[in-house]
Design a protein around this motif. Sequence first.
Motif, PDB file in Angstrom:
ATOM      1  N   PRO A   1       0.816  -1.222   0.000  1.00 20.70           N
ATOM      2  CA  PRO A   1       0.000   0.000   0.000  1.00 20.70           C
ATOM      3  C   PRO A   1       0.845   1.266   0.000  1.00 20.70           C
ATOM      4  O   PRO A   1       0.477   2.265  -0.628  1.00 20.70           O
ATOM      5  CB  PRO A   1      -0.830  -0.133   1.276  1.00 20.70           C
ATOM      6  N   SER A   2       1.997   1.233   0.694  1.00 16.22           N
ATOM      7  CA  SER A   2       2.858   2.412   0.738  1.00 16.22           C
ATOM      8  C   SER A   2       3.445   2.721  -0.633  1.00 16.22           C
ATOM      9  O   SER A   2       3.507   3.883  -1.043  1.00 16.22           O
ATOM     10  CB  SER A   2       3.977   2.193   1.755  1.00 16.22           C
ATOM     11  N   TYR A   3       3.889   1.709  -1.367  1.00 11.77           N
ATOM     12  CA  TYR A   3       4.428   1.931  -2.714  1.00 11.77           C
ATOM     13  C   TYR A   3       3.357   2.555  -3.609  1.00 11.77           C
ATOM     14  O   TYR A   3       3.631   3.522  -4.339  1.00 11.77           O
ATOM     15  CB  TYR A   3       4.911   0.612  -3.317  1.00 11.77           C
ATOM     16  N   ILE A   4       2.155   2.020  -3.570  1.00 17.10           N
ATOM     17  CA  ILE A   4       1.080   2.555  -4.415  1.00 17.10           C
ATOM     18  C   ILE A   4       0.765   3.989  -4.029  1.00 17.10           C
ATOM     19  O   ILE A   4       0.663   4.882  -4.893  1.00 17.10           O
ATOM     20  CB  ILE A   4      -0.181   1.679  -4.321  1.00 17.10           C
ATOM     21  N   ALA A   5       0.604   4.237  -2.745  1.00 15.33           N
ATOM     22  CA  ALA A   5       0.245   5.578  -2.279  1.00 15.33           C
ATOM     23  C   ALA A   5       1.348   6.580  -2.606  1.00 15.33           C
ATOM     24  O   ALA A   5       1.070   7.720  -3.006  1.00 15.33           O
ATOM     25  CB  ALA A   5      -0.025   5.554  -0.776  1.00 15.33           C
ATOM     26  N   THR A   6       2.605   6.172  -2.441  1.00 16.42           N
ATOM     27  CA  THR A   6       3.726   7.063  -2.735  1.00 16.42           C
ATOM     28  C   THR A   6       3.732   7.444  -4.208  1.00 16.42           C
ATOM     29  O   THR A   6       3.906   8.620  -4.565  1.00 16.42           O
ATOM     30  CB  THR A   6       5.054   6.405  -2.353  1.00 16.42           C
ATOM     31  N   SER A   7       3.533   6.464  -5.083  1.00 12.66           N
ATOM     32  CA  SER A   7       3.534   6.764  -6.518  1.00 12.66           C
ATOM     33  C   SER A   7       2.330   7.613  -6.903  1.00 12.66           C
ATOM     34  O   SER A   7       2.461   8.577  -7.675  1.00 12.66           O
ATOM     35  CB  SER A   7       3.557   5.467  -7.333  1.00 12.66           C
ATOM     36  N   CYS A   8       1.162   7.288  -6.370  1.00  8.67           N
ATOM     37  CA  CYS A   8      -0.028   8.063  -6.726  1.00  8.67           C
ATOM     38  C   CYS A   8       0.111   9.533  -6.338  1.00  8.67           C
ATOM     39  O   CYS A   8      -0.370  10.422  -7.049  1.00  8.67           O
ATOM     40  CB  CYS A   8      -1.260   7.469  -6.039  1.00  8.67           C
ATOM     41  N   ALA A   9       0.778   9.784  -5.211  1.00 10.62           N
ATOM     42  CA  ALA A   9       0.893  11.156  -4.710  1.00 10.62           C
ATOM     43  C   ALA A   9       2.158  11.858  -5.193  1.00 10.62           C
ATOM     44  O   ALA A   9       2.418  12.993  -4.803  1.00 10.62           O
ATOM     45  CB  ALA A   9       0.866  11.138  -3.176  1.00 10.62           C
ATOM     46  N   ASP A  10       2.940  11.208  -6.040  1.00 10.42           N
ATOM     47  CA  ASP A  10       4.241  11.734  -6.438  1.00 10.42           C
ATOM     48  C   ASP A  10       4.099  13.059  -7.170  1.00 10.42           C
ATOM     49  O   ASP A  10       3.226  13.229  -8.032  1.00 10.42           O
ATOM     50  CB  ASP A  10       4.935  10.721  -7.345  1.00 10.42           C
ATOM     51  N   THR A  11       4.962  13.994  -6.824  1.00  9.02           N
ATOM     52  CA  THR A  11       5.023  15.292  -7.510  1.00  9.02           C
ATOM     53  C   THR A  11       6.484  15.612  -7.804  1.00  9.02           C
ATOM     54  O   THR A  11       7.387  15.162  -7.101  1.00  9.02           O
ATOM     55  CB  THR A  11       4.419  16.425  -6.665  1.00  9.02           C
ATOM     56  N   PHE A  12       6.718  16.422  -8.832  1.00  4.09           N
ATOM     57  CA  PHE A  12       8.089  16.745  -9.233  1.00  4.09           C
ATOM     58  C   PHE A  12       8.032  17.946 -10.155  1.00  4.09           C
ATOM     59  O   PHE A  12       6.951  18.376 -10.576  1.00  4.09           O
ATOM     60  CB  PHE A  12       8.752  15.552  -9.933  1.00  4.09           C
ATOM     61  N   GLY A  13       9.200  18.499 -10.458  1.00  5.44           N
ATOM     62  CA  GLY A  13       9.259  19.624 -11.385  1.00  5.44           C
ATOM     63  C   GLY A  13       9.183  20.981 -10.726  1.00  5.44           C
ATOM     64  O   GLY A  13       8.866  21.966 -11.388  1.00  5.44           O
TER      65      GLY A  13
END
Length: 406
Positions: free
Chosen positions: A303-315
């Motif tokens: 669940p942490s991997y999924i949540a981290t990727s879904c919430a990922d921001t950059f730029g």
Amino acid sequence: MRGSLLSLLTFTSAVSAWLPAERGLFQSEARSLSIGQGRSITKRFTPSKIRGVNLGSLFIVEPWMMSEAWTNMGCGDQKSEFDCVLKLGQDGADAAFKQHWDTWITEEDLDRMKEWGINAIRVPVGYWMVEELVDPSEHFPRGGLAYLDRLAEWAASRDIYINLDLHGAPYSQEIHQPFTGQYSEEAGFYQTSQYERAYTFLQKMTQRIHTTPAYRTTGMLEVLNEPQRTHDSLIPEYYATAYTKIRETEASLSVPADSALTIQYMAESWGAGNPRAVLQGKNDVAFDDHRYLKWAPVEQSKPSYIATSCADTFGGNDNSPIVVGEWSLAVDSNQESNPEWEPQGNKDWYKQWWGAQVQAYEKGLGWFFWSWKVQLGEDYRWGYRNAVEAGVIPQNPDEAAGLARC
């Protein structure tokens, strides 16, 4: 022939460069949309995101990802291309690498990419592709440029966009990394004399791209992959001058502004500084971010991997437009072989995580998966083709949104 300073200044002030969607490179297709009561209309649909793969280990071999081919070349106990050329001798190495270039990526691979919705490729290359730059003390395979020309034509004939990436810099930009072409004990790149060799490489490739029809879908040139994070001269000297040298070359060729290359830099998030410090106001550049949760401080749960990727921001800090130039389905090294994470028994979860990452990275300009193919047995987590054939990555990237509810 170099353009005058006046022509250079005139050119750079008007440069707009080009990204694939701006040329309609990602081909449109007719789609029927329902408008109620059984009626429909036809709308032209143009994808606007890079959905790409890296051609890892084609022109710069990383032995860990192609051990079988590396052994067949006669290089199995060597750590890098440099070492293998020393072992085989120049003529023997040239023959071995030409066989590799002929077989590692073929036209059939490009056909599969096109069939599976891949519209771009990132091509890692070393400075030794321009053979005049190789010192007598350096050892690299010769003849790669003709194969790069061939690859560019294969991609162009299929409307596949190319990002050409300086992955291996003179004297190596990182230690103990075969992706630089040599397993070096010292990162000797960060000095003016080596920067000068890199500028020559960038200028020669810029000239080739603009004067050789095969490169008609090559629109992005990355000035350096994954530099070390501790060199004060990188941004004010190398990054700033690389930009000027590329634009100077284009000015000398009278390249129209809308045909200028998009010049790409590792984003500030990489940790080597903010390229915008020397690129203020320029809209003809792009940025590269590498998102490997394998090495990120993330809780080791699915669940942490999924949540981290879904919430990922950059730029941030005006590092846009940005493309995620490398990512994979690899997880923490201490977890990857455990039953909860091993690839064959957890395909549904890896498919979901792929969908979460695609949705995140398409918040920006798009993505290039690392890599197209690997030789890692049943472990598909580093190979896009391997994962499609394993039934983990769908053949249509549009399915990403239905796989993970971000």
